[in-house]
Write a protein that holds these residues in place. Structure first.
Motif, PDB file in Angstrom:
ATOM      1  N   LYS A  36       0.854  -1.145   0.083  1.00  0.00           N
ATOM      2  CA  LYS A  36       0.053   0.090   0.054  1.00  0.00           C
ATOM      3  C   LYS A  36       0.788   1.094  -0.028  1.00  0.00           C
ATOM      4  O   LYS A  36       0.267   2.457  -0.514  1.00  0.00           O
ATOM      5  CB  LYS A  36      -1.059  -0.035   1.127  1.00  0.00           C
ATOM      6  CG  LYS A  36      -1.930  -1.141   1.321  1.00  0.00           C
ATOM      7  CD  LYS A  36      -2.727  -1.291   0.052  1.00  0.00           C
ATOM      8  CE  LYS A  36      -3.744  -2.462   0.534  1.00  0.00           C
ATOM      9  NZ  LYS A  36      -3.216  -3.866   0.465  1.00  0.00           N
ATOM     10  N   ALA A  37       2.064   1.325   0.692  1.00  0.00           N
ATOM     11  CA  ALA A  37       2.806   2.315   0.452  1.00  0.00           C
ATOM     12  C   ALA A  37       4.221   2.185   0.750  1.00  0.00           C
ATOM     13  O   ALA A  37       4.613   1.263   1.035  1.00  0.00           O
ATOM     14  CB  ALA A  37       2.368   3.193   1.880  1.00  0.00           C
ATOM     15  N   ASP A  40       6.769   0.902   3.705  1.00  0.00           N
ATOM     16  CA  ASP A  40       6.225   0.017   4.678  1.00  0.00           C
ATOM     17  C   ASP A  40       7.248  -1.100   4.795  1.00  0.00           C
ATOM     18  O   ASP A  40       8.209  -1.601   3.937  1.00  0.00           O
ATOM     19  CB  ASP A  40       4.735  -0.464   4.248  1.00  0.00           C
ATOM     20  CG  ASP A  40       3.592   0.322   4.255  1.00  0.00           C
ATOM     21  OD1 ASP A  40       3.998   1.229   5.173  1.00  0.00           O
ATOM     22  OD2 ASP A  40       2.582  -0.235   3.980  1.00  0.00           O
ATOM     23  N   ALA A  94      -1.000  -3.963   6.512  1.00  0.00           N
ATOM     24  CA  ALA A  94      -1.343  -3.391   5.447  1.00  0.00           C
ATOM     25  C   ALA A  94      -1.519  -4.283   4.183  1.00  0.00           C
ATOM     26  O   ALA A  94      -2.548  -4.053   3.239  1.00  0.00           O
ATOM     27  CB  ALA A  94      -0.152  -2.316   4.773  1.00  0.00           C
ATOM     28  N   THR A 141       2.918  -6.676   4.826  1.00  0.00           N
ATOM     29  CA  THR A 141       3.768  -5.475   4.969  1.00  0.00           C
ATOM     30  C   THR A 141       3.027  -4.727   6.081  1.00  0.00           C
ATOM     31  O   THR A 141       1.687  -4.694   6.230  1.00  0.00           O
ATOM     32  CB  THR A 141       3.547  -4.770   3.785  1.00  0.00           C
ATOM     33  OG1 THR A 141       2.256  -4.451   3.186  1.00  0.00           O
ATOM     34  CG2 THR A 141       4.401  -5.347   2.510  1.00  0.00           C
ATOM     35  N   HIS A 143       3.004  -0.875   8.200  1.00  0.00           N
ATOM     36  CA  HIS A 143       3.419   0.624   8.302  1.00  0.00           C
ATOM     37  C   HIS A 143       4.494   0.756   9.400  1.00  0.00           C
ATOM     38  O   HIS A 143       4.064   0.032  10.443  1.00  0.00           O
ATOM     39  CB  HIS A 143       2.142   1.445   8.607  1.00  0.00           C
ATOM     40  CG  HIS A 143       2.331   2.887   8.227  1.00  0.00           C
ATOM     41  ND1 HIS A 143       3.153   3.664   9.149  1.00  0.00           N
ATOM     42  CD2 HIS A 143       2.008   3.846   7.357  1.00  0.00           C
ATOM     43  CE1 HIS A 143       3.314   5.104   8.826  1.00  0.00           C
ATOM     44  NE2 HIS A 143       2.736   4.943   7.339  1.00  0.00           N
ATOM     45  N   GLN A 146       3.430   1.058  13.088  1.00  0.00           N
ATOM     46  CA  GLN A 146       2.671   0.014  13.703  1.00  0.00           C
ATOM     47  C   GLN A 146       3.746  -1.065  13.807  1.00  0.00           C
ATOM     48  O   GLN A 146       3.629  -1.968  14.527  1.00  0.00           O
ATOM     49  CB  GLN A 146       1.655  -0.503  12.933  1.00  0.00           C
ATOM     50  CG  GLN A 146       0.342   0.298  12.920  1.00  0.00           C
ATOM     51  CD  GLN A 146      -0.474   0.016  12.022  1.00  0.00           C
ATOM     52  OE1 GLN A 146      -0.299  -0.240  10.753  1.00  0.00           O
ATOM     53  NE2 GLN A 146      -1.963   0.290  12.365  1.00  0.00           N
TER      54      GLN A 146
END
Length: 199
Positions: A36-37, A40, A94, A141, A143, A146
Motif C-alpha cells: 500500500k505504501a 512499509d 497493510a 507489509t 506501516h 505499527q
C-alpha cells in the motif's frame, strides 16, 4: 474433481481441490495482497527451509517433480495462521500474501505487481531458498508506525526482511547472491507466461 484429465495423451498431475467459504463481518478489515505504501516494512511469518521436492523450481529445472515432502508441523502452521489473523483483526497489516507456488520470490513479486512500488529484502539463506515452497509462510507489509505493536504481537513467529521501495525494482539479497529485476519486466513475464508456453 477429476483425477483423469489428459493433455495430448499425457495425464496431468492429480489435482484435488478444497473449497472453503468464510464470512467477513467487517469489510473495513479486508486485506489484499498488494503493498500500500513506500517504506512499509516487509515481514516473513514462519521460517523457510530447503523445500524443493514437488516445487515449481524442481519442475522447471528437471521437468519432473520427485522426492518426498517434509513432515508438516500442523500446530506450528496453525499458530502462524492465527498470528496473521490476529494482526489483521488489530489493523496492523497493510497487505498479506501466502507463500505457495514459486516460493517466497513469487509471493514478494506479486505483492508489488500492479503497484508503483518495488521491494528490497534480505535473507540469511542461500538465494535458492527464495524459491523453496515451505508450508505455512506468509509475507506481510506493516506501516512503520505499527512496527512495535506488530513485533510485540508476533514475537519470534515473524521477522522483518525488507522494505517497500519507490524504485520499482525487485531487489532480493541473500547469503550468496542478489537477484535484481525490474518490477514491470517481471510483471509482464509473469502475466504472459501462459501465452509463451502455448506458442
Amino acid at each position: 474433481m477429476s483425477l483423469y484429465n489428459e493433455t495430448d495423451g499425457i495425464a496431468i498431475y492429480p489435482t484435488p481441490m478444497i473449497g472453503m467459504v468464510g464470512l467477513l463481518t467487517d469489510i473495513s478489515k479486508a486485506v489484499t495482497i498488494s503493498a500500500k505504501a513506500a517504506h512499509d516494512l516487509v515481514y516473513l511469518v514462519g521460517t523457510p527451509q530447503d523445500d524443493f521436492n514437488g516445487s515449481a523450481l524442481q519442475k522447471l529445472l528437471v521437468d519432473q517433480p520427485s522426492g518426498g515432502l517434509r513432515p508438516l508441523d500442523e500446530e506450528l502452521v496453525e499458530q502462524q495462521q492465527l498470528l496473521v489473523r490476529k494482526a489483521i483483526e488489530r489493523g496492523l497489516v497493510a497487505s498479506a500474501h501466502d507463500v505457495a507456488d514459486g516460493g517466497l520470490a513469487l509471493a514478494l513479486a506479486e505483492t508489488v505487481f500492479d503497484t508503483p512500488f518495488g521491494l528490497t529484502t534480505e535473507l540469511d539463506y542461500p538465494a535458492s531458498w527464495y524459491f523453496a515452497e515451505s508450508p505455512g509462510l506468509f509475507v506481510l507489509t506493516v506501516h512503520p508506525i505499527q512496527q512495535a505493536e506488530f513485533e510485540g504481537l508476533a514475537g519470534a513467529k515473524a521477522r522483518r526482511i525488507g522494505e517497500v521501495t519507490t524504485d520499482q525494482v525487485l531487489n532480493f539479497r541473500s547469503l550468496d547472491q542478489t537477484i535484481k529485476l525490474e518490477r514491470a519486466k517481471a510483471q509482464q513475464q509473469y502475466k504472459e507466461a501462459l501465452a509463451w508456453q502455448l506458442t
